[in-house]
Design a protein around this motif. Sequence first.
Motif, mmCIF file in Angstrom:
data_model
loop_
_atom_site.group_PDB
_atom_site.id
_atom_site.type_symbol
_atom_site.label_atom_id
_atom_site.label_comp_id
_atom_site.label_asym_id
_atom_site.label_seq_id
_atom_site.Cartn_x
_atom_site.Cartn_y
_atom_site.Cartn_z
ATOM 1 N N ASN A 169 0.799 -1.216 0.000
ATOM 2 C CA ASN A 169 0.000 0.000 0.000
ATOM 3 C C ASN A 169 0.839 1.276 0.000
ATOM 4 O O ASN A 169 0.384 2.311 0.464
ATOM 5 C CB ASN A 169 -0.959 -0.013 1.209
ATOM 6 C CG ASN A 169 -2.136 0.917 1.023
ATOM 7 O OD1 ASN A 169 -2.602 1.124 -0.091
ATOM 8 N ND2 ASN A 169 -2.611 1.492 2.110
ATOM 9 N N THR A 186 -0.338 -0.590 7.528
ATOM 10 C CA THR A 186 -1.172 -0.925 8.684
ATOM 11 C C THR A 186 -2.112 0.230 8.974
ATOM 12 O O THR A 186 -1.816 1.375 8.680
ATOM 13 C CB THR A 186 -0.321 -1.180 9.949
ATOM 14 O OG1 THR A 186 0.580 -0.085 10.113
ATOM 15 C CG2 THR A 186 0.430 -2.484 9.884
ATOM 16 N N GLU A 187 -3.256 -0.079 9.549
ATOM 17 C CA GLU A 187 -4.181 0.955 10.004
ATOM 18 C C GLU A 187 -5.226 0.312 10.906
ATOM 19 O O GLU A 187 -5.857 -0.661 10.487
ATOM 20 C CB GLU A 187 -4.849 1.654 8.832
ATOM 21 C CG GLU A 187 -5.630 2.862 9.269
ATOM 22 C CD GLU A 187 -5.871 3.894 8.163
ATOM 23 O OE1 GLU A 187 -5.782 3.513 6.992
ATOM 24 O OE2 GLU A 187 -6.146 5.041 8.504
ATOM 25 N N SER A 206 -2.305 2.400 12.910
ATOM 26 C CA SER A 206 -0.878 2.154 13.081
ATOM 27 C C SER A 206 -0.419 2.708 14.423
ATOM 28 O O SER A 206 -1.042 3.613 14.970
ATOM 29 C CB SER A 206 -0.077 2.858 11.989
ATOM 30 O OG SER A 206 -0.396 2.343 10.722
ATOM 31 N N HIS A 208 -3.544 -3.458 6.927
ATOM 32 C CA HIS A 208 -4.454 -2.609 6.141
ATOM 33 C C HIS A 208 -5.291 -3.477 5.197
ATOM 34 O O HIS A 208 -4.762 -4.430 4.610
ATOM 35 C CB HIS A 208 -3.612 -1.616 5.335
ATOM 36 C CG HIS A 208 -4.396 -0.457 4.814
ATOM 37 N ND1 HIS A 208 -5.255 -0.567 3.755
ATOM 38 C CD2 HIS A 208 -4.459 0.831 5.226
ATOM 39 C CE1 HIS A 208 -5.811 0.611 3.529
ATOM 40 N NE2 HIS A 208 -5.348 1.475 4.413
ATOM 41 N N ASP A 227 -9.715 4.289 7.787
ATOM 42 C CA ASP A 227 -9.100 5.557 8.177
ATOM 43 C C ASP A 227 -9.883 6.192 9.329
ATOM 44 O O ASP A 227 -9.302 6.771 10.253
ATOM 45 C CB ASP A 227 -9.062 6.542 7.001
ATOM 46 C CG ASP A 227 -8.266 6.019 5.802
ATOM 47 O OD1 ASP A 227 -7.328 5.230 6.025
ATOM 48 O OD2 ASP A 227 -8.589 6.404 4.669
#
Lengths: 332, 783
Positions: free
Chosen positions: A145, A257-258, A260, A282, B461
């Motif tokens: 990513n 990563t998320e 993170s 991710h 997100d």
Amino acid sequence: MNQEYDLHLKEAKGEIEDSADLESLKKLEVELLGKKSVTTQAKRSLGNLEPEERRELGSVLNETRTKLEEMLLVKRKELESELMREQLESERLDLTEFDRGHRLGHRHVVTQTWERLEDLFIGMGYTVSEGPEIEDEWHNFGALNFPLGHPARDMYDTLYVDYGEPMSTLLRTHTSPVQIRVMEEEEPPIYSIMPGRVFRSDTADATHMPVFHQIEALVIDKGITFGDLAGTIETFTTAYFGKDFESRLRPSYFPFTEPSAEFDIRHPGGKWLELGGCGMVHPEVLKAGGLDPEEWQGFAFGFGLDRLALMRHEIDDLRELFRNDYRFLTQF
Amino acid sequence: MKVLLSWLREFAPVEGETTVIGEQLSELGLAVENITQIGEHLEGVVVAKVLNLRPHPDADRIQIVEVDSGDGQPLQICCGAFNMSPGDFVPLATIGTTMPNGMEISRRKLRGEWSNGMLCSGAEIELGDDHDGILILGDGSKQGTPLAESLGIESDVLFDLEVNPNRPDAMSVIGVARDLAAYQKIPFRIPEPKVSEKGKDVSEILKAEIISPDLCGRFVARVFEGVSIQDSPQWLQNRITALGMRPVNNVVDVSNYVMLELGQPSHTFDLESVANSEFKVRWAIEGEEIVTLDGVTRKLTSEDGIVADGSNTPIGIAGVMGGNSTEISRETSTVALEMAWWTPSAIAKTSRRLGLRSEASARFERGTDPEIIETAMKRFCELLEPEVSLHPGLVDEQGDMPTREKIKVRVSRVNSILGTDLDKKEILEILDPIGFKAKAGKEDIEVTVPSFRPDTSLEIDVIEEIARIFGYEKIKKTVPKSKTFGALTAKQSDRRLIRSTLMGSGLDEAMPVPFLAPGELENAGLAADGIKVANPLVAEESVMRSSLRPGLLKTLAYNESHRLTGLRLFEIGHVYSHPQQSQPLPDEREHLVSLLAGNQVKEIVEVWSALVDALALDDYDLIADSPPGFHPTRTSRIEIKGKTVGFLGEIAPSVLALFEVSERVACLEIDVDELLSIPHGRSYYKPFSRYPSSDIDLAFEVDEDISSSEVKKCLEEKAGELLADINLFDVFRGAPVSEGRRSLAFKLRLQADDRTLTDAEVAKVHGECIEAVEKRFSAKLRS
């Protein structure tokens, strides 16, 4: 009659005690107990005596012989042990002569740290995965990513090699491409660590090397959470550094990563020390690895392996690990 | 990014101990690298006026200065600097002051003259980097005033933050204040700047056009008049200095101030120098040129964005640097103020290509907030007021902006990823203070991402934002139970076994870097076709090794140069080479090399034997060979089941000479991947005979070029099933053995599984063995 034999015993005792060695003692034994000995001779003449006398003399003779045998035995033991003592004395060795230090070989400190970490994670049920050190751009960046044009991809950070299309093949900048390879090759659940050599376009100094080592952990399973990540890091921290160490996660950013985080460790009362990066895998990375992010969730964390070696042995210069001075290699 | 506590407080009533605020910022993902207390060291430092100067009678490097520190009386100071004149105002550290370096100022004699305090340089009181002379203060200063008061320095706290690339919003004071307010659950507000407007509308004064919409998402211009270029007020200079920028003049300083505060860079043009008062925003034409503010002529490419004027001449490089033809000066009367949203990748490319990276380009690269522009323009003018007069209206051109869609966030997904148990209301309360407008649906939440968060486009997100503001540390730690069996693979176990065996043989593990200099492969006798690094930092690191030998030879040479000899080393590592056939990646194999320095060829064979034992390899051949780089008459190829797994012997003397190794060097080189691909490691129980055995000793005289293993094989063949064990127990050269020949003595143990062997049976084997060896190798039995 008794007096006669008492005298014999007394004389014999003197002679036995005067024997200087086993040979003369042997001779004396023949003299005192053999065919021509006083007692044997007397025994032979017993038949001529009255039963009463015979019994009495017989018992005196037996008693005398028993005493003689005992005395001889004691003396023989004494002479034998003296002889052994002399022999042993003559065999004296100074063992410090042989104590010249050598020796087993030494495992490199990086290997020691590497294997210690492997063992720790194996104990937690993880496998160990490996991948190539020369990687393609997809596994090192694209699948993780990193968008095109990401600063990490540029020539300042990454060493590329002349192979295939320009900038298609590189010296892997982290162990994370192994995550993708594991996802491609294995069916989840995955609980694996990936130690390995990595490269950056860095000039060597006390804290940087163009070549160094990282280790990372990847877990992919159903319902894996951020709490699992934090808990696993805590378990690792106490297992590796000691029971009283603690860990914390701080928000950070990595493309693969998320959410993170950076993870820090500290000894109670000490200062927080940044150890590595981590996060939930991710969704785009799971997809790149061929997994459905709605079905599988996972976390990853990684850190520098050499630094742990430096910390453990209080080595103040990273370059020392790769200089291979014999005085360094044989210290650990 | 640096921020001042006082500046943050203009947007949110931030509370708490400095260290606690620092921890909170770290927990928000704005890692605090440093906290500085400002003004702490200025206590005791006052403004003094220089009255007169005279030489020290006994010292050349010190002069005697008389100053007035406010009471009108001359005060004598000894000073090592000579840059001041009578009438100057200077900082005086009075007696009792503790300097930043911990020194306490006392009354003392210097070479017989009293000094009643110390005059300070900028560096000495942490006001800049200047060590060379005493800091000369402005003419408007007044003796006796505390220095902090005179400079308008208030006691303050400076936080130095590490901002992650996904947080462009945090590259501004308001971004940091917004996060901190959310954490502390206190209100956050950007005050509306107050400006008065007069005159013609901007649209009547200038025109702007975005010709390349993929370069510029928004281009806004306003016009003001009546600016006079001068120094900024001291408080403004102090603030931007604290945040790391150098004060220049009021217009430049205000531009920087607004950028630091609101995250929006700006550019000003002398409108009269802009042809037709017209701005055209477009990609440059290949080869087009511009002279930038620094006076450098720069050639542009079609990947650079520019602002051109009405004559289509470039007057600025978009987001990177303005042109000098339109720079504002003391003669400028009408200023065009421009603020834009540039496509981040365009700015990144150009600033990198030109090596012009600035605070402004860094912000454009990460993505600025297109909606802060109106506020930022007003703030700019507010800070310059009252001297400027602002025209009403603005020219506002739109290009391509990335679309911001509403994001659907599933409550179940939030909790599943984080391991939390948050409900809709809690999530909304977390998101609102950081500007994420959320609307609750039945199962989901619909989130509108604020314009200052270009990084946010996916559900994950938003989940990260929820976790961040909720607090990572509040998420309960759990440990998943592994569903796999933790173990090393067979290869990994074998690698450890090999290492342990080599250590047991007294070998030390080395770890040279896998880079080589050009020529080093050739010096080792190897082909020069190593994989090359395309962008090496130094030539010594430009070739990837295709063998471990050169690296270890260099290690021997390094140690020998430190008088460390007789080393026994090994390395296990990857080697790389161009593959025979086309494949996606180069050939990468794991090799083992052991080098024993000194006369240790016998020992290197023993090292190999130890590996054979450890790995339970049942059969192998050592065949005399002369591979490149090895000693041609002292080397064997190791073959197992017809496969070459490596070489054993000595390094060629010519190679040793090139690597400057003076000892003989024995070498074992193994292709670990090849070796471990051969079945090994498992031995099956073989019942052994319970009957007595008979030994026969046979010594043969054979030519030097016949290997002992050939003779041994012949004996094995002849003794057949009755052979229980065989070994070579003596090798002898010299009289009476003839020149060019040697004696090989073998001990054979014969034994049958089912009976005691008769003398006749033993004699038969004995005879056959002698006959066979004598015949096959022109050997002679020695009696």
